[in-house]
Write an enzyme that holds these catalytic residues in place. Sequence first.
Site, PDB file in Angstrom:
ATOM      1  N   GLU A 178       0.829  -1.226   0.000  1.00  0.00           N
ATOM      2  CA  GLU A 178       0.000   0.000   0.000  1.00  0.00           C
ATOM      3  C   GLU A 178       0.855   1.264   0.000  1.00  0.00           C
ATOM      4  O   GLU A 178       0.660   2.162   0.832  1.00  0.00           O
ATOM      5  CB  GLU A 178      -0.974  -0.020   1.193  1.00  0.00           C
ATOM      6  CG  GLU A 178      -1.979  -1.146   1.101  1.00  0.00           C
ATOM      7  CD  GLU A 178      -3.095  -1.098   2.126  1.00  0.00           C
ATOM      8  OE1 GLU A 178      -3.018  -0.312   3.088  1.00  0.00           O
ATOM      9  OE2 GLU A 178      -4.061  -1.878   1.965  1.00  0.00           O
ATOM     10  N   GLU A 297      -5.536  -8.515  -0.436  1.00  0.00           N
ATOM     11  CA  GLU A 297      -6.249  -8.200   0.815  1.00  0.00           C
ATOM     12  C   GLU A 297      -7.704  -7.942   0.451  1.00  0.00           C
ATOM     13  O   GLU A 297      -7.995  -7.021  -0.307  1.00  0.00           O
ATOM     14  CB  GLU A 297      -5.673  -6.964   1.509  1.00  0.00           C
ATOM     15  CG  GLU A 297      -4.352  -7.204   2.194  1.00  0.00           C
ATOM     16  CD  GLU A 297      -3.887  -6.026   3.040  1.00  0.00           C
ATOM     17  OE1 GLU A 297      -4.744  -5.351   3.656  1.00  0.00           O
ATOM     18  OE2 GLU A 297      -2.682  -5.766   3.070  1.00  0.00           O
TER      19      GLU A 297
HETATM   20  O1  AHR Z   1      -5.162  -6.063   6.941  1.00  0.00           O
HETATM   21  C1  AHR Z   1      -5.062  -4.931   7.761  1.00  0.00           C
HETATM   22  C2  AHR Z   1      -4.345  -3.784   7.067  1.00  0.00           C
HETATM   23  O2  AHR Z   1      -5.123  -3.313   6.017  1.00  0.00           O
HETATM   24  C3  AHR Z   1      -3.026  -4.107   6.410  1.00  0.00           C
HETATM   25  O3  AHR Z   1      -1.966  -4.039   7.296  1.00  0.00           O
HETATM   26  C4  AHR Z   1      -2.911  -3.039   5.373  1.00  0.00           C
HETATM   27  O4  AHR Z   1      -2.172  -3.457   4.252  1.00  0.00           O
HETATM   28  C5  AHR Z   1      -4.334  -2.678   5.042  1.00  0.00           C
HETATM   29  O5  AHR Z   1      -4.547  -1.315   5.074  1.00  0.00           O
END
Ligand code: AHR
Length: 509
Positions: A178, A297
């Site tokens: 990110e 994610e």
């Molecule tokens: O999964 C929780 C968080 O969400 C992770 O650390 C990050 O990559 C995202 O913003």
Amino acid sequence: MQKNFERQAAMTVDRDFTIAPVDPRIFGSFIEHLGRAVYDGIYCPGHPQADAQGFRKDVIELVRELGVPVVRYPGGNFVSSFVWEDSVGPVAQRPRRVELAWRSTETNEIGMDEFADWAKKAGTEVMMAVNLGTRGIADACNLLEYCNHPGGAKYSDMRIANGHKEPHNFKVWCLGNEMDGPWQFGHKTMDEYGRLAAETAKAMKQIDPSIQLVSCGSSNDHMPTFPQWEATTLEHTYDYVDFVSMHQYYGNEKNDTQDFLACSDDMDAFIRTVVAACDFVQAKKRGKKRIDLSFDEWNVWFHSKQHDDDHMANQPWGVAPPLLEDIYTFEDALLVGEMLITLLRHADRVKMACLAQLVNVIAPIMTDRNGGPAWRQTIYYPFLLASRYGRGTAMLPLVLSPKVKTSSHGEVDALVAVAVHNEAAGELTLFAVNRDLENGLTLRAALRGFEGYELAEWLSMEGFDLKATNSAESQAVRPAARSGAAFEDGALCAPLSAASFNVLRLKKK
Ligand code: AHR
């Protein structure tokens, strides 16, 4: 309230019309050094279920049951200040560190070598991330040498000295996490990130050309730089990387469930836009290589946010604090089911995906503190069924569905569905969510080319209060066998209840 099943949804599946083989890695997950994911989650020495290394056997069993082929590690936001060298070698000599992303204390009791051991026990592969936030090219190369090089050089010899003679051979590597997000330590502009990621990738592939690399895409589709971020960064990284990442979480903050359940349409649009960005760059480069998507994610995440903000502000620097411990409801499980269907519908381009996360932190698996059991959240079940029966070839689903009105998504299809054909097993599985909260609907599925297949099992999650949750004591929100489907004029007809997740399994006679 359920009214009737008079509304009909037509679905046509034709044996010759396929999307693509499903890459099993779309059933991946994620473990970050965050909250109680590692400490108190997968690792809990002294627990009655702990093995000789301190790993919880009951958690490993549940991970195995889920059939997770790949687990992303060690973050997440955590990776952007991760000093990997602190996490290897004799445990007693490893330093404790302030962990910036989650304002916790990292003890480094579990590090990369132990996680590689855990992954073997859990029957999964590691998708490793490098720190491109506070560190850079040299550290990424050193880490790769430590993990994948056979030996005879500084860092690979260090691994051998630490007791791991054989290389870990991690195949997939994420180039940071990110990096478009202002919250990220070492946050970068698209050109800064693109240049750094390209140079890091070039150097890493020199060490191990067999690895696959993931370039950071946008943190979500609301980022102000989306989708220019994908186009610009890929222009830098195109020659060296294999995937671009996607992240997305949804929440029912407005307590408008009908609208919440329409979020999978946003996910679908997000995927289509990122595919377009990848193809734009490929065309611009006159390239032969196709960039695929690693949706590494995805989940529902909102229940715990207020608690976590307060906790990090007022009680920082704890070891394994309870953070991101969302307790999931039945409606969350419905959306997770829809998101899985959406990933399967894009099996031609989404080749990896990680349910974020796996244990205790926005997770399908929870562990109780103080020697208690491991237990399954509501979202565990749609993931389990998709992972178990969603392997094979994703079939092009032609769906004509009644509509349902939503407050911010307009009119959307009530039915979200896909079919997966497992030719080797002689199975065809239909995954279908009726996201209409009030009306049942009759699914009429014409299955062309599947003559001789008969219904073996219909599992559904339905009839629960939308806000019903599971706990260590009771896991009542789970699938049950359903009856009432029949073939009529060659089509499979199944009355799908309002607000239901369905798995219809057909087998060749
Ligand atoms: O999964 C929780 C968080 O969400 C992770 O650390 C990050 O990559 C995202 O913003």
